[in-house]
Write a protein that holds these residues in place. Structure first.
Motif, short mmCIF file in Angstrom:
data_model
loop_
_atom_site.label_atom_id
_atom_site.label_comp_id
_atom_site.label_asym_id
_atom_site.label_seq_id
_atom_site.Cartn_x
_atom_site.Cartn_y
_atom_site.Cartn_z
N GLU A 106 -3.58 -4.24 -6.83
CA GLU A 106 -4.83 -4.12 -6.07
C GLU A 106 -4.91 -2.78 -5.34
O GLU A 106 -5.93 -2.10 -5.37
CB GLU A 106 -4.94 -5.26 -5.04
N PHE A 145 -3.52 -7.82 -14.59
CA PHE A 145 -3.35 -9.08 -13.87
C PHE A 145 -3.05 -10.27 -14.77
O PHE A 145 -2.42 -11.23 -14.33
CB PHE A 145 -4.61 -9.37 -13.02
N THR A 162 -10.13 -2.00 1.81
CA THR A 162 -10.42 -1.48 0.47
C THR A 162 -11.26 -0.21 0.56
O THR A 162 -10.93 0.81 -0.07
CB THR A 162 -11.17 -2.55 -0.35
N ARG A 183 1.10 -8.07 -7.63
CA ARG A 183 -0.35 -8.29 -7.53
C ARG A 183 -0.94 -7.39 -6.42
O ARG A 183 -1.95 -6.71 -6.63
CB ARG A 183 -0.59 -9.76 -7.21
N GLN A 184 -0.28 -7.39 -5.27
CA GLN A 184 -0.76 -6.52 -4.18
C GLN A 184 -0.71 -5.05 -4.57
O GLN A 184 -1.60 -4.26 -4.26
CB GLN A 184 0.08 -6.72 -2.92
N GLY A 195 -5.66 -0.03 -7.70
CA GLY A 195 -7.07 -0.06 -8.06
C GLY A 195 -7.93 0.58 -6.97
O GLY A 195 -8.81 1.40 -7.27
N ASN A 196 -7.65 0.24 -5.72
CA ASN A 196 -8.41 0.83 -4.61
C ASN A 196 -8.26 2.35 -4.58
O ASN A 196 -9.14 3.06 -4.11
CB ASN A 196 -7.95 0.26 -3.27
N SER A 239 0.84 -1.20 0.00
CA SER A 239 0.00 0.00 0.00
C SER A 239 0.88 1.26 0.00
O SER A 239 0.50 2.28 -0.56
CB SER A 239 -0.93 0.01 1.22
#
Lengths: 441, 441
Positions: A256, A228, B360, A252-253, A259-260, A137
């Motif tokens: 994600e 992905f 999320t 991958r993390q 995207g968030n 993150s």
């Protein structure tokens, strides 16, 4: 008499340049604040031992050493980047910092490079980093800052390229590159943009790596696909290579988390040919390129979980990015992206001196405008005709001239001349600041 | 492992310090802009020949010299002040500048002094100067900037002390000081604040100046009176001393210009014991002292019409002042003048992560707040209880925490906790940015 000269590779910034630079700095600072990054500053001079041994011999030849009569026992050097100072700050002040520590640092650094167009010996760097978060993150946050800043600066088309050092290592192992040649691999792939796939292939073969191994590696490196899908493909291929699986897992993390944060594939892609020069990266690496027109990279960064360990028994996970701020400042000119109404001067009104009898009232008017928040200059050279004063306003780009001649004084009025349109407006002395604001809208 | 240390006399500024410094810098920049002063920047490094020979031997021992492998043929030094760089800039770029040139420069300088409380080897200077105006209106403008900046910073009681170098010379001549001892005179009078009238008197007699001459001089120096009356008195006394008459004439014009700019005797006074150390002043000199409490000088400047002549066949009339910005930053703390609501952090909202299932939505909320201009951090360390996240917000001084737990998510709501009052507010996801702004008012 001394000749007025600048040292090689160094620049002065006159007011019009400064206003452009500050326009850029203000936008990036606003974005940093939006993301919760806080400013720090460190001294230009560091102890030589803090800087030496971190950059490699080639780089160290470029470091400026400094001393004065009292510092001979304390060898000093001018900072070469903002990353080593960050590692030193985090270690020295760890008890006064709250972690995760999100900081930005905008400041000059010095490198004795051969000066050339766009390359200087003193130039600003602009770094954002997050210390203390191992999770992806943080990397997404750092990419988000870069994307938001470039959008706000008005770049029409850009792309964040993302790779992962662990994945690169995994690809090398999978392809059969001998372990002791993995370092050669990075160095050659790093030249992909300059020498192309064929060039990289030749260079790797030149290092004595088997042609078939090189071909396999080149195939992996050049895999392209949206998001992905490519990670799935790599995962199914390299399931037995732990480094590769770690790298893919991180990507991958990261995807994600992006995207968030509403950052879509419109703005990033995986590019396994992108390596970045610096040796200290340990996980995801990223850079942004201007794609339209194709102008190369303007931000670059990645995760470097080991660096703070230079100063501290236990390192701290760290990720960050540098905005190539000098290049951005230049490119906004090249691409004509500075706002059309960006001022060449901070001055909003020039108060003209019609004749000596009006000087007192002109000075008072200037004081009144200032007390009401209007940036005001009054013409200070003696006995210049009104036309000459208008010329001065034009040359400096001052948008309005205020005139209090004998007529205006006796009527308690002020004449405002708009230099762009040539229009003249008569206002009362009381309403002049409000009128100025209206005319400048 | 390298020990994380700072060089002697140098400082890091962590975020809370930076916010204080920027509060001060922003106020003074706003005031500079109001008066029509424009920013410039110059390189930290100057050619040694540009700096050496300008400051006297004692000062030169404090200059930091710099070099790298390629610069050995080009001796370099770190700037010692912002005045010599101004003179170089004006000469080098005179064809690109519009005169009068009103510039400000806020930047660090380096001096290898013995470090002590409040004295550093790297410290910021903050200078405003006007190049190209011989008229006293320029000196009044510079004094006006200092007065306005100090008012805006909230200093309750301060006084600009004004003197004139020509007048001092005139007083010396009038009193009978031998011409070759006029320089001794300045040096001794400069110690007035430290050693008092008796000390100065003794020191001058020690230089072999006749006791009666010294007494006459001390009488003149200590004349005090409001405004023009004292100028009239001096004029009637020293009508036959041209230097004195010039000095008095300049002070008279300066007082008139100050009056026109609405700067009254509440804020300035003539003080003939105030000399200022620097050798290059040629006309009016001024400094500001904090009178209540008595904390000494925080701005200082004057006219130095000769300095640019170091680089240029014909000098240009120049006047300016330096705000002692490091001292001002410290004094605002001492006097408790920073606004009570000055933030310790740039962050307005911390988005908490209630549990992993909410990450999320929390990330999305942060992105939404940011896109609406709210400076937002989301908690990045894994699996911390809500209480720990609140503690983090408190420690950093973040005023609001936004909570999107499972309940809030299913209801499409956000809970905002005000860390100061402890109050909680429930808002819809759409209205959250507006509510944040309301709560932060």
């Amino acid at each position: 008499m001394i000749e007025a000269r600048l040292p090689k590779g160094m620049r002065d910034f006159l007011p019009a340049d400064m206003l452009k630079r500050e326009y850029v700095f203000n936008i990036v600072k606003d974005v940093f604040h939006l993301y919760g990054f806080e400013p720090i500053q460190t001294p230009v001079l560091e102890l030589s031992e803090t800087l030496l041994g971190k950059y490699g011999q080639d780089a160290e030849n470029l470091i400026f050493h400094a001393q004065h009569a009292r510092s001979k026992k304390e060898p000093l050097a001018m900072r070469y980047d903002l990353t080593v100072p960050l590692a030193r700050v985090v270690t020295l002040h760890e008890n006064h910092l709250t972690f995760p520590f999100k900081r930005y640092h905008i400041a000059p650094v010095w490198r004795g490079e051969r000066p050339q167009r766009g390359r200087y010996r003193e130039f600003f760097q602009c770094d954002v980093d997050i210390v203390g978060v191992a999770d992806m993150s943080a990397d997404a946050e750092v990419i988000g800052v870069a994307v938001t800043a470039l959008k706000r600066l008005g770049f029409p088309q850009f792309m964040v390229k993302i790779n992962n050092r662990k994945l690169l290592t995994g690809m090398g192992i999978y392809s059969g590159v001998p372990e002791n040649q993995l370092a050669d691999l990075y160095r050659s792939v790093d030249k992909f943009d300059k020498i192309g796939a064929d060039g990289v292939q030749k260079e790797l073969e030149g290092h004595g790596i088997d042609r078939e191994v090189v071909s396999r590696m080149m195939g992996l490196l050049q895999m392209r696909d949206g998001g992905f899908a490519i990670l799935d493909a790599l995962e199914s291929k390299m399931r037995h290579i732990p480094a590769a699986m770690e790298g893919v897992g991180e990507l991958r993390q990261l995807a994600e988390a992006l995207g968030n944060a509403y950052i879509s594939l419109e703005h990033y892609e995986f590019d396994f040919t992108m390596v970045r020069g610096l040796g200290y990266y340990t996980g995801p690496i990223f850079e942004t390129i201007i794609t339209e027109p194709n102008l190369g990279s303007i931000t670059g960064g990645g995760r470097y979980d080991g660096l703070i360990g230079l100063f501290r028994r236990e390192s701290l996970p760290t990720t960050g990015t540098s905005l190539g701020i000098e290049r951005i400042i230049d490119l906004l000119d090249t691409l004509n992206l500075y706002p059309g109404d960006l001022n060449r001067t901070v001055v909003q009104v020039l108060v003209a001196i019609v004749d000596e009898s009006c000087r007192t009232e002109a000075t008072r008017l200037a004081a009144e405008l200032r007390s009401q928040g209007v940036a005001t200059e009054f013409y200070m050279n003696d006995q210049a005709k009104l036309g000459k004063q208008m010329g001065y306003a034009n040359r400096k780009g001052i948008p309005l001239v205020a005139i209090v001649g004998p007529e205006e004084i006796s009527a308690g009025q002020v004449k405002l001349k708009h230099m762009g349109s040539g229009d003249e407006h008569i206002t009362t002395r009381e309403a002049v600041a409000a009128n100025v604001r209206e005319l400048l809208k």
